[in-house]
Design an enzyme around this catalytic site. Structure first.
Site, PDB file in Angstrom:
ATOM      1  N   LYS A 189     -50.473 -23.046 -38.913  1.00  0.00           N
ATOM      2  CA  LYS A 189     -49.298 -23.846 -39.271  1.00  0.00           C
ATOM      3  C   LYS A 189     -49.649 -25.097 -40.079  1.00  0.00           C
ATOM      4  O   LYS A 189     -48.886 -25.527 -40.934  1.00  0.00           O
ATOM      5  CB  LYS A 189     -48.537 -24.249 -38.007  1.00  0.00           C
ATOM      6  CG  LYS A 189     -47.871 -23.085 -37.295  1.00  0.00           C
ATOM      7  CD  LYS A 189     -46.699 -22.560 -38.096  1.00  0.00           C
ATOM      8  CE  LYS A 189     -45.931 -21.469 -37.365  1.00  0.00           C
ATOM      9  NZ  LYS A 189     -44.916 -20.841 -38.247  1.00  0.00           N
ATOM     10  N   GLU A 247     -38.354 -28.179 -37.324  1.00  0.00           N
ATOM     11  CA  GLU A 247     -37.917 -27.382 -36.187  1.00  0.00           C
ATOM     12  C   GLU A 247     -39.156 -26.721 -35.613  1.00  0.00           C
ATOM     13  O   GLU A 247     -40.156 -26.549 -36.314  1.00  0.00           O
ATOM     14  CB  GLU A 247     -36.918 -26.311 -36.629  1.00  0.00           C
ATOM     15  CG  GLU A 247     -37.522 -25.013 -37.179  1.00  0.00           C
ATOM     16  CD  GLU A 247     -38.324 -25.183 -38.466  1.00  0.00           C
ATOM     17  OE1 GLU A 247     -38.083 -26.172 -39.177  1.00  0.00           O
ATOM     18  OE2 GLU A 247     -39.200 -24.339 -38.732  1.00  0.00           O
ATOM     19  N   SER A 267     -53.989 -15.775 -36.053  1.00  0.00           N
ATOM     20  CA  SER A 267     -53.265 -16.937 -36.584  1.00  0.00           C
ATOM     21  C   SER A 267     -53.322 -18.176 -35.710  1.00  0.00           C
ATOM     22  O   SER A 267     -53.116 -19.284 -36.193  1.00  0.00           O
ATOM     23  CB  SER A 267     -51.807 -16.549 -36.842  1.00  0.00           C
ATOM     24  OG  SER A 267     -51.239 -16.009 -35.654  1.00  0.00           O
TER      25      SER A 267
END
Lengths: 271, 399
Positions: free
Chosen positions: B92, B114, B381
């Protein structure tokens, strides 16, 4: 001439500002909506804006979102909303009805099917919040084919180019949202609204309605001096919420409130 | 047109994507699009981004040959792209760094975001702290409850976490609320979306910031094995880690691409988060894409054991890759993901995030069907530290 155009033509002759109350269809119960629509007309509404409930109303504030949630709790569908308009039309063939909502429920029904069914039910205009004209050519064509006015929002941040584009796509009237924000927010700057309306009127001769932030008689009265129509939404829907378990109180309280706004508008026009 | 040349100027990937927003959002979106198009080709901006990715995030992340796991499965060789080793523990941050640097160039002083699992919220709060920007993170009430540790991390980093109690109280509702904040505060606020969804330019911009994953991996796998992989495997919620890995391989026709959605309790139960596998096209959150919806067009609640995959939509580029046949999309259940979570932990000493465990589970299914000289490249990830409570609770333990 569409029902919306006829209504604005009459109001213009009378020198009056249109009152457009907004309610969410099916809030708090499906059977409240049609009597409430008639009540709104009885108390001076010129056009009714009927919200189509959606699970993710991104452009609305918490008050309208909760109204959607109440309506969806008993599955108020787009079919139900069209049925309500049809029932309303049984005894009122003059008051224009504009549906306001989001694209996805219409997309699922299909543009053509929707436009045909909406026209048959007696819908006059459709404001689909999340479809700018660039994304809506097929949708616009379907609405026009069935004589339904596409209504568009204009914002304080709309550039001259966008105002041209949106007014070119719209018919009936355009709807200026007077605040940067979602429905039901903050305070209103009348002078800033007046400036923007003047700018919009250099581009279009269509009537311009103002909404987002009109919550009581004084704001409505001030707006009457500059706008062709005022839309009152969250202030009405929060009254529905207050009486969610007492439908009779909804009719009475909202009837009184809309009556007050009507009176204030007419005073504003009379000044 | 080549797949890598999409989207078009208005954000379309075939019939998907686009800009489906209220007029109130058009001006800020246009402002963002112009800034993004300017800086994504600005050598000074790109150098600043590269330096941050190297020194702050710790890139490049390695690829790792999971030899024991591959041997046990008895088929293809599994390689892991180790995004779990990034600062903050997931992919991220690649995107939040990019968008935060863009926000600073645009003169914005307030960041909103968000978050679902909290990973994107943490990655946003992290870069906001570093750049001295005010940070508000919207998070569904349900997610706040199941990701307590990440909520605390965001608060430690100076972010304000606003719990969202509308709708299904998860990621989609947090996104609605963040959009509302943006509309009301456009003058000083930059909205950092965490995945390849939303109105244009977000799907393209987030992809471009995440594509560092695939660019690195494409070089690394060839350095290590002398060739390209046979298939890429990545989990898909909104789809940012998957598109980040896939995008630089799009023109390599011999490389298959498999996106793994969350089948939750099973696609047949309806309790899942797999719009590509079991949904239909519609319009939500500013773009046209595959959605989970009921027959009336209302968005329905999703289910996945991993909060990061618990989203009823998916990036529009994935929708187009599916329709065009360039990528394949499958779904893995909660049970299968948990099994993969334990298996990778025990055989390789790597604890994967539950999201990434879906990709690992798919690779575990595929590997035995392939020969030993074939290569599967899996995007790991994120790391699983954040999921300790969820996994323990499944086993009846309370930490």
């Amino acid at each position: 001439m569409s029902r919306i155009e006829r209504r604005f033509a009459t109001l213009r002759e009378q020198g009056r500002t249109a009152l457009i109350p907004f309610i969410t269809a099916g809030d708090p119960l499906k059977e409240v909506t049609v009597p409430l629509m008639h009540k709104l007309v009885e108390q001076g509404a010129d056009i009714i804006e009927l919200g189509v409930p959606f699970s993710d109303p991104m452009a609305d504030g918490p008050v309208i979102q909760r109204a959607s949630e109440r309506a969806l709790a008993h599955h108020t569908s787009l079919h139900d909303v069209l049925e309500m308009v049809r029932a309303f039309r049984e005894t009122d063939n003059d008051t224009p009805v504009v549906l306001m909502g989001y694209l996805n429920p219409i997309e699922v029904m299909g543009y053509k099917t929707f436009a045909e069914a909406a026209a048959a039910a007696g819908v006059d205009g459709v404001l689909t919040v999340d479809v700018p004209p660039e994304e809506g050519s097929g949708f616009l064509a379907a609405l026009r084919e069935h004589g339904i006015d596409p209504i568009y929002l204009l914002a304080p941040t709309s550039t001259a180019e966008r105002i041209r584009k949106l007014t070119a796509a719209a018919s009936g009237f355009v709807y200026y949202v007077s605040l940067k924000g979602v429905t039901g927010a903050g305070n209103l700057d009348i002078a800033a609204v007046a400036d923007k309306l003047a700018q919009i009127r250099t581009v279009t001769g269509m009537p311009v309605g103002v909404g987002f932030g009109i919550k009581d008689a004084p704001t409505a009265r001030a707006m009457a001096e500059i706008a062709d129509a005022v839309v009152v939404g969250s202030a009405i829907v929060s009254r529905v919420e207050q009486h969610a378990d007492d439908p009779e109180a909804i009719l009475e309280d909202i009837g009184n409130f809309v009556g007050e706004i009507r009176e204030a508008l007419d005073q504003g026009n009379g000044d | 047109m080549k797949l890598t040349e999409l989207p078009d100027t208005r954000g379309h990937f075939g019939p998907y994507g686009g800009i489906f927003v209220a007029e109130t959002l058009m001006a800020p979106i246009e402002e963002l699009r112009q800034a993004y198009e300017k800086y994504i080709e600005d050598p000074e901006f790109l150098a600043e981004l590269d330096a941050d990715l190297q020194h702050y995030v710790g890139r490049p992340s390695p690829i790792y040959h999971a030899e024991r796991l591959s041997r046990e499965l008895g088929g293809a060789q599994i390689y892991l792209k180790r995004e779990d080793l990034n600062h903050t523990g997931a992919h991220k941050v690649n995107n939040t760094i990019g968008q935060a640097l863009l926000a600073r160039r645009m003169g914005k002083t307030r960041i909103i975001a968000e978050t679902g699992a909290g990973q994107h919220g943490v990655a946003t709060a992290t870069v906001a702290a570093r750049l001295g920007l005010e940070c508000i993170v919207y998070m569904g009430e349900v997610d706040v409850a199941r990701q307590e540790a990440n909520v605390y991390r965001m608060r430690l980093l100076g972010a304000e976490v606003r719990s969202v109690s509308s709708g299904s109280k998860t990621l989609k509702d947090a996104l609605n609320e963040a959009m509302r904040d943006w509309v009301a505060n456009v003058d000083n606020t930059f909205y950092i979306i965490g995945t390849v969804a939303g109105p244009h330019p977000y799907p393209a911009m987030v992809r471009d910031f995440q594509a560092v994953i695939g660019r690195e991996a494409r070089v690394q796998i060839q350095d290590m094995t002398g060739r390209l992989p046979d298939a890429l495997v990545a989990c898909v919620g909104g789809g940012s880690n998957a598109i980040g890995l896939f995008y630089p391989f799009l023109e390599d026709e011999q490389v298959a691409m498999v996106g793994v959605e969350a089948a939750g309790e099973g696609l047949e139960t309806g309790h899942h988060a797999a719009p590509l596998c079991a949904g239909q096209p519609g319009v939500l959150h500013g773009n046209r894409t595959y959605l989970m919806e009921d027959p009336d067009g209302q968005i329905i609640e999703t289910h996945s054991i991993s909060a990061g995959l618990d989203y009823p939509g998916v990036g529009p580029e994935h929708a187009w890759l599916k329709d065009s046949g360039r990528a394949t999309y499958v779904a893995i259940t909660d049970e299968e993901a948990l099994e993969a979570f334990h298996r990778l932990t025990r055989t390789e000493g790597i604890i994967p995030a539950l999201e990434s465990s879906h990709a690992v589970a798919q690779a575990m299914k595929m590997a035995p069907q392939l020969s030993r000289d074939q290569i599967l490249l899996v995007n790991l990830s994120g790391r699983g530290d954040k999921d300790m409570h969820t996994v323990a609770a499944r086993e009846g333990l309370k930490l």
